[in-house]
Design a protein around this motif. Structure first.
Motif, PDB file in Angstrom:
ATOM      1  N   CYS A 140     -74.223 -10.879  25.876  1.00  0.00           N
ATOM      2  CA  CYS A 140     -75.629 -11.164  25.611  1.00  0.00           C
ATOM      3  C   CYS A 140     -76.360  -9.903  25.144  1.00  0.00           C
ATOM      4  CB  CYS A 140     -76.311 -11.716  26.872  1.00  0.00           C
ATOM      5  SG  CYS A 140     -75.484 -13.120  27.624  1.00  0.00           S
ATOM      6  N   ASN A 141     -77.499 -10.111  24.512  1.00  0.00           N
ATOM      7  CA  ASN A 141     -78.354  -8.999  24.090  1.00  0.00           C
ATOM      8  C   ASN A 141     -79.343  -8.695  25.215  1.00  0.00           C
ATOM      9  OD1 ASN A 141     -79.957  -7.125  22.847  1.00  0.00           O
ATOM     10  ND2 ASN A 141     -80.867  -8.544  21.367  1.00  0.00           N
ATOM     11  N   LEU A 142     -79.062  -7.659  25.968  1.00  0.00           N
ATOM     12  CA  LEU A 142     -79.904  -7.322  27.106  1.00  0.00           C
ATOM     13  C   LEU A 142     -81.177  -6.597  26.700  1.00  0.00           C
ATOM     14  CD1 LEU A 142     -77.243  -6.234  29.742  1.00  0.00           C
ATOM     15  CD2 LEU A 142     -78.405  -8.424  29.516  1.00  0.00           C
ATOM     16  N   ASN A 143     -81.324  -6.300  25.410  1.00  0.00           N
ATOM     17  CA  ASN A 143     -82.570  -5.714  24.918  1.00  0.00           C
ATOM     18  C   ASN A 143     -83.573  -6.776  24.485  1.00  0.00           C
ATOM     19  OD1 ASN A 143     -81.806  -2.953  25.194  1.00  0.00           O
ATOM     20  ND2 ASN A 143     -80.486  -3.183  23.395  1.00  0.00           N
ATOM     21  N   SER A 144     -83.181  -8.037  24.599  1.00  0.00           N
ATOM     22  CA  SER A 144     -84.065  -9.144  24.217  1.00  0.00           C
ATOM     23  C   SER A 144     -84.930  -9.551  25.409  1.00  0.00           C
ATOM     24  CB  SER A 144     -83.226 -10.338  23.744  1.00  0.00           C
ATOM     25  OG  SER A 144     -83.993 -11.517  23.712  1.00  0.00           O
ATOM     26  N   PHE A 145     -86.242  -9.675  25.175  1.00  0.00           N
ATOM     27  CA  PHE A 145     -87.135 -10.120  26.245  1.00  0.00           C
ATOM     28  C   PHE A 145     -86.880 -11.579  26.604  1.00  0.00           C
ATOM     29  CE2 PHE A 145     -89.415  -6.283  25.137  1.00  0.00           C
ATOM     30  CZ  PHE A 145     -89.863  -5.844  26.369  1.00  0.00           C
ATOM     31  N   ARG A 146     -86.405 -12.363  25.657  1.00  0.00           N
ATOM     32  CA  ARG A 146     -86.032 -13.750  25.955  1.00  0.00           C
ATOM     33  C   ARG A 146     -84.887 -13.778  26.965  1.00  0.00           C
ATOM     34  NH1 ARG A 146     -82.120 -17.389  24.424  1.00  0.00           N
ATOM     35  NH2 ARG A 146     -82.799 -19.575  24.191  1.00  0.00           N
ATOM     36  N   THR A 147     -83.888 -12.934  26.738  1.00  0.00           N
ATOM     37  CA  THR A 147     -82.761 -12.849  27.663  1.00  0.00           C
ATOM     38  C   THR A 147     -83.232 -12.416  29.044  1.00  0.00           C
ATOM     39  OG1 THR A 147     -81.247 -12.304  25.851  1.00  0.00           O
ATOM     40  CG2 THR A 147     -80.541 -11.723  28.082  1.00  0.00           C
ATOM     41  N   PHE A 182     -85.999 -15.196  35.646  1.00  0.00           N
ATOM     42  CA  PHE A 182     -86.701 -16.363  36.162  1.00  0.00           C
ATOM     43  C   PHE A 182     -85.741 -17.347  36.828  1.00  0.00           C
ATOM     44  CE2 PHE A 182     -89.090 -20.438  35.522  1.00  0.00           C
ATOM     45  CZ  PHE A 182     -90.201 -20.097  36.288  1.00  0.00           C
ATOM     46  N   SER A 183     -84.593 -17.598  36.197  1.00  0.00           N
ATOM     47  CA  SER A 183     -83.646 -18.565  36.759  1.00  0.00           C
ATOM     48  C   SER A 183     -83.020 -18.052  38.051  1.00  0.00           C
ATOM     49  CB  SER A 183     -82.557 -18.900  35.733  1.00  0.00           C
ATOM     50  OG  SER A 183     -81.844 -17.741  35.357  1.00  0.00           O
ATOM     51  N   ILE A 184     -82.660 -16.770  38.096  1.00  0.00           N
ATOM     52  CA  ILE A 184     -82.064 -16.235  39.314  1.00  0.00           C
ATOM     53  C   ILE A 184     -83.095 -16.176  40.441  1.00  0.00           C
ATOM     54  CG2 ILE A 184     -81.057 -14.163  40.355  1.00  0.00           C
ATOM     55  CD1 ILE A 184     -79.630 -13.637  37.729  1.00  0.00           C
ATOM     56  N   PHE A 185     -84.329 -15.800  40.105  1.00  0.00           N
ATOM     57  CA  PHE A 185     -85.361 -15.748  41.143  1.00  0.00           C
ATOM     58  C   PHE A 185     -85.616 -17.136  41.731  1.00  0.00           C
ATOM     59  CE2 PHE A 185     -89.719 -15.960  42.650  1.00  0.00           C
ATOM     60  CZ  PHE A 185     -89.781 -14.855  43.478  1.00  0.00           C
ATOM     61  N   ASN A 226     -81.727 -23.607  26.215  1.00  0.00           N
ATOM     62  CA  ASN A 226     -81.582 -24.589  25.139  1.00  0.00           C
ATOM     63  C   ASN A 226     -82.908 -25.103  24.595  1.00  0.00           C
ATOM     64  OD1 ASN A 226     -78.559 -25.368  24.738  1.00  0.00           O
ATOM     65  ND2 ASN A 226     -78.799 -25.205  26.953  1.00  0.00           N
ATOM     66  N   THR A 227     -84.020 -24.607  25.115  1.00  0.00           N
ATOM     67  CA  THR A 227     -85.323 -25.067  24.634  1.00  0.00           C
ATOM     68  C   THR A 227     -86.224 -23.924  24.179  1.00  0.00           C
ATOM     69  OG1 THR A 227     -86.229 -25.037  26.888  1.00  0.00           O
ATOM     70  CG2 THR A 227     -85.291 -27.112  26.102  1.00  0.00           C
ATOM     71  N   LEU A 228     -85.969 -22.707  24.588  1.00  0.00           N
ATOM     72  CA  LEU A 228     -86.879 -21.601  24.345  1.00  0.00           C
ATOM     73  C   LEU A 228     -86.534 -20.893  23.031  1.00  0.00           C
ATOM     74  CD1 LEU A 228     -89.281 -20.232  25.775  1.00  0.00           C
ATOM     75  CD2 LEU A 228     -87.647 -18.660  26.817  1.00  0.00           C
ATOM     76  N   PHE A 229     -87.287 -21.190  21.979  1.00  0.00           N
ATOM     77  CA  PHE A 229     -87.125 -20.532  20.678  1.00  0.00           C
ATOM     78  C   PHE A 229     -85.682 -20.544  20.192  1.00  0.00           C
ATOM     79  CE2 PHE A 229     -91.323 -19.409  21.378  1.00  0.00           C
ATOM     80  CZ  PHE A 229     -91.498 -18.607  22.491  1.00  0.00           C
ATOM     81  N   LYS A 230     -85.022 -21.664  20.370  1.00  0.00           N
ATOM     82  CA  LYS A 230     -83.595 -21.729  20.049  1.00  0.00           C
ATOM     83  C   LYS A 230     -83.329 -21.687  18.553  1.00  0.00           C
ATOM     84  CE  LYS A 230     -79.505 -24.579  20.905  1.00  0.00           C
ATOM     85  NZ  LYS A 230     -79.001 -25.863  21.418  1.00  0.00           N
ATOM     86  N   ARG A 231     -84.285 -22.100  17.731  1.00  0.00           N
ATOM     87  CA  ARG A 231     -84.034 -22.244  16.297  1.00  0.00           C
ATOM     88  C   ARG A 231     -84.065 -20.924  15.540  1.00  0.00           C
ATOM     89  NH1 ARG A 231     -87.417 -27.752  14.631  1.00  0.00           N
ATOM     90  NH2 ARG A 231     -86.320 -29.171  16.050  1.00  0.00           N
ATOM     91  N   ILE A 279     -81.302 -15.759  17.791  1.00  0.00           N
ATOM     92  CA  ILE A 279     -81.185 -16.224  19.180  1.00  0.00           C
ATOM     93  C   ILE A 279     -79.735 -16.539  19.536  1.00  0.00           C
ATOM     94  CG2 ILE A 279     -81.872 -18.022  20.807  1.00  0.00           C
ATOM     95  CD1 ILE A 279     -84.046 -16.002  20.118  1.00  0.00           C
ATOM     96  N   ARG A 280     -78.989 -17.090  18.590  1.00  0.00           N
ATOM     97  CA  ARG A 280     -77.612 -17.496  18.873  1.00  0.00           C
ATOM     98  C   ARG A 280     -76.776 -16.308  19.339  1.00  0.00           C
ATOM     99  NH1 ARG A 280     -73.082 -18.066  15.533  1.00  0.00           N
ATOM    100  NH2 ARG A 280     -71.558 -19.601  16.257  1.00  0.00           N
ATOM    101  N   LYS A 281     -76.945 -15.164  18.681  1.00  0.00           N
ATOM    102  CA  LYS A 281     -76.200 -13.979  19.094  1.00  0.00           C
ATOM    103  C   LYS A 281     -76.751 -13.400  20.383  1.00  0.00           C
ATOM    104  CE  LYS A 281     -74.305 -12.469  14.672  1.00  0.00           C
ATOM    105  NZ  LYS A 281     -74.170 -11.339  13.721  1.00  0.00           N
ATOM    106  N   ASP A 282     -78.068 -13.489  20.573  1.00  0.00           N
ATOM    107  CA  ASP A 282     -78.641 -13.000  21.829  1.00  0.00           C
ATOM    108  C   ASP A 282     -78.077 -13.759  23.030  1.00  0.00           C
ATOM    109  OD1 ASP A 282     -80.128 -11.248  20.381  1.00  0.00           O
ATOM    110  OD2 ASP A 282     -82.036 -12.314  20.587  1.00  0.00           O
ATOM    111  N   ARG A 283     -77.819 -15.042  22.851  1.00  0.00           N
ATOM    112  CA  ARG A 283     -77.275 -15.890  23.928  1.00  0.00           C
ATOM    113  C   ARG A 283     -75.786 -15.648  24.149  1.00  0.00           C
ATOM    114  NH1 ARG A 283     -77.594 -21.535  21.997  1.00  0.00           N
ATOM    115  NH2 ARG A 283     -77.491 -22.178  24.170  1.00  0.00           N
TER     116      ARG A 283
END
Length: 531
Positions: free
Chosen positions: A416-423, A429-432, A484-489, A493-497
């Motif tokens: 994953c791209n750990l420099n992405s704020f989306r990531t 948020f999910s782990i918390f 799968n819903t947050l700015f996926k298009r 994003i595909r590489k960040d994920r």
């Protein structure tokens, strides 16, 4: 060079390259160790899975009205079915070296059935035990259809194909880290036994191999056997020496080697068989509640399967293979209902951690462990000897194995791209929420004796409360939805994920390595076209 556009200097630190197969594994799925070593490693897996196999019936059977005889028979049955399910999963399911055993996910729903009012008027405790067992069997049989349908129809494949390394991190991490309450709190119940076991296994498995280079593989791979034998003897000396004669009952249960009551109660030879407690009974509400528990176990097992493939040094798990494995896990829950194990089946998280400790991901080793399960379930007296390991020793082992599985989830961050704020947002948020929401539900239940959702229908309460008590379920669902819903298009994003790493393995056909790992034996792939 001005502008920073030139090549990196040779002396500048370089990032570690991502690896879709985990390196430094001694034996992967298809490369079994020599037979003597494989047998010892299989026995080690058997010892590790005994913890959950013994602890769950020990907690539930007395509440059902059963005594030591019933507890011994339930443990034998659970061990027997676990052996069969492990063989089925390694032969026809995912074909990963995954042990299929009892699951704590089904315990809240099972307790709800035990507390049902229709059993309170039964004066005979043994008859009450059998009636409750038959109700649990009926609920498990119905609940098994959920995983069977989702798995074999390929519906779960359609869900899994949208799973990415980013959304897998919270799921897999909390499959391991989320079981922290089974670790050191269990050690602390008998600290004079649990703490030496914890220190000893870390020392033997992590430090000794770097000091005694000639015996590196021995101490790496057989640390569990070495340390458990040493601490078990020490615990037995304390027991026979009278150290716990005046201790509180809870301390004696966690420390003594003679408190399980299994050796005297277990028969010498007995083969478990379907409907041994009588014909199952069915209740619609309990069946729906158990189906929700089965769905939670499905999500958790998906994360555990991902951890297993990683530590077995296999290629990323194709969605079709994961779906096939879920289908066979549903068959395992069906067998649990038919035989009467008082519990459903799922992937053993502790055995997934053992793969990491030994660095042996061989399928043959786990199949040998399944043979030990079946063998010692039939020869009950001999199996009862190993089942009398003090719970504090088991809890110390859990600390290591669950940590390994959690770290296995974190390892997917390399894609994953750990420099992405989306990531960062999705991970944090999910782990918390995966930690915070179950904490609220579990704390509320512990204080009040019932969950936040408390209506007159106990089965409805379980349908709502049980999913939110599972840390990996909450974290996995939140991460999957956001990913799968947050700015996926957006194109980047595909590489960040990290999705581009896994898309290469959407189908195992055409990839020599994946076909070697996941193809069914006897040319059976043609019979599973949907998955």
């Amino acid at each position: 060079m001005a502008g920073g556009g030139g090549p990196a200097k040779s002396d500048e630190p370089q990032p570690h390259p991502p690896k879709d197969q985990l390196p430094n594994i001694s034996y992967c799925i298809t490369s079994p160790p020599p037979w003597p070593e494989a047998i010892l490693l299989g026995f080690q897996h058997f010892l590790v899975m005994l913890g959950t196999t013994v602890l769950i019936p020990t907690a539930l059977v007395p509440q059902m009205g059963g005594g030591n005889n019933e507890k011994a028979r339930v443990i034998e049955t659970l061990l027997f079915v676990a052996g069969i399910n492990t063989l089925l999963q390694t032969l026809f399911g995912t074909r990963l070296p995954a042990v299929i055993g009892g699951s704590y996910t089904f315990v809240p729903t099972t307790i709800s059935i035990i507390l049902a009012g229709r059993f309170s008027g039964e004066p005979d405790p043994i008859e009450k035990f059998k009636r409750i067992m038959r109700s649990i069997q009926g609920a498990l049989i119905v609940a098994s259809t959920l995983q069977i349908v989702l798995g074999f129809s390929g519906l779960w494949r359609n869900v899994a194909r949208f799973l990415s390394p980013l959304s897998s991190v919270p799921l897999v991490s909390l499959v391991g880290f989320g079981l922290y309450e089974l670790g050191f709190p269990g050690v602390a119940k008998c600290v004079e036994i649990g703490l030496p076991q914890l220190i000893l296994i870390v020392f033997v498995s992590q430090y000794v191999p770097h000091v005694l280079h000639s015996g590196k593989n021995i101490f790496d791979r057989f640390a569990v056997i070495f340390t458990v034998v040493i601490v078990w003897i020490y615990a037995h000396l304390l027991t026979v020496g009278g150290a716990y004669n005046d201790a509180p009952p809870k301390t004696q249960i966690s420390c003594r080697t003679d408190r399980a009551g299994l050796i005297d109660s277990a028969p010498w030879i007995r083969i478990p068989y379907p409907f041994q407690w009588g014909a199952p009974s069915f209740d619609a509400g309990e069946a729906f509640a158990m189906m929700m528990a089965a769905f939670v176990a499905l999500v958790e097992s998906s994360g555990a399967f991902i951890a297993v493939y990683r530590y077995a040094s296999a290629t990323p798990l194709p969605p079709s293979i994961l779906s096939r494995g879920i289908g066979w896990q549903g068959v395992g829950i069906l067998l649990s209902g038919l035989f009467g194990t008082v519990n459903g089946s799922s992937v053993s998280v502790e055995n997934a951690g053992l793969l990491a400790l030994t660095r042996v991901g061989s399928r043959r080793v786990v199949q040998i462990s399944a043979g030990f399960m079946i063998f010692f379930s039939i020869l009950g007296k001999f199996g009862a000897v190993f089942a009398s390991i003090p719970p504090a020793i088991i809890a110390a082992l859990y600390c290591l194995f669950f940590a390994y599985v959690g770290a296995g989830g974190l390892s997917f961050l390399q894609f994953c791209n750990l420099n992405s704020f989306r990531t960062k947002f999705i991970l944090g948020f999910s782990i918390f929420l995966g930690l915070s929401i179950p904490q609220y539900f579990n704390e509320y239940t512990a204080i009040n004796g019932y969950g936040p959702v408390n209506t007159g229908a106990r089965w409805f309460n379980d349908i709502i409360n049980v999913p939110f008590q599972s840390k990996p379920f909450v974290a996995g669902v939140v991460a999957y939805f956001l990913d799968n819903t947050l700015f996926k298009r957006e194109g980047s994003i595909r590489k960040d994920r990290g999705k581009h790493w896994w898309d290469k393995y959407k189908s195992f056909k055409g990839d020599t390595r994946s076909e070697e790992f996941y193809s069914l034996p006897f040319n059976l792939n043609k019979y599973f076209p949907s998955v």
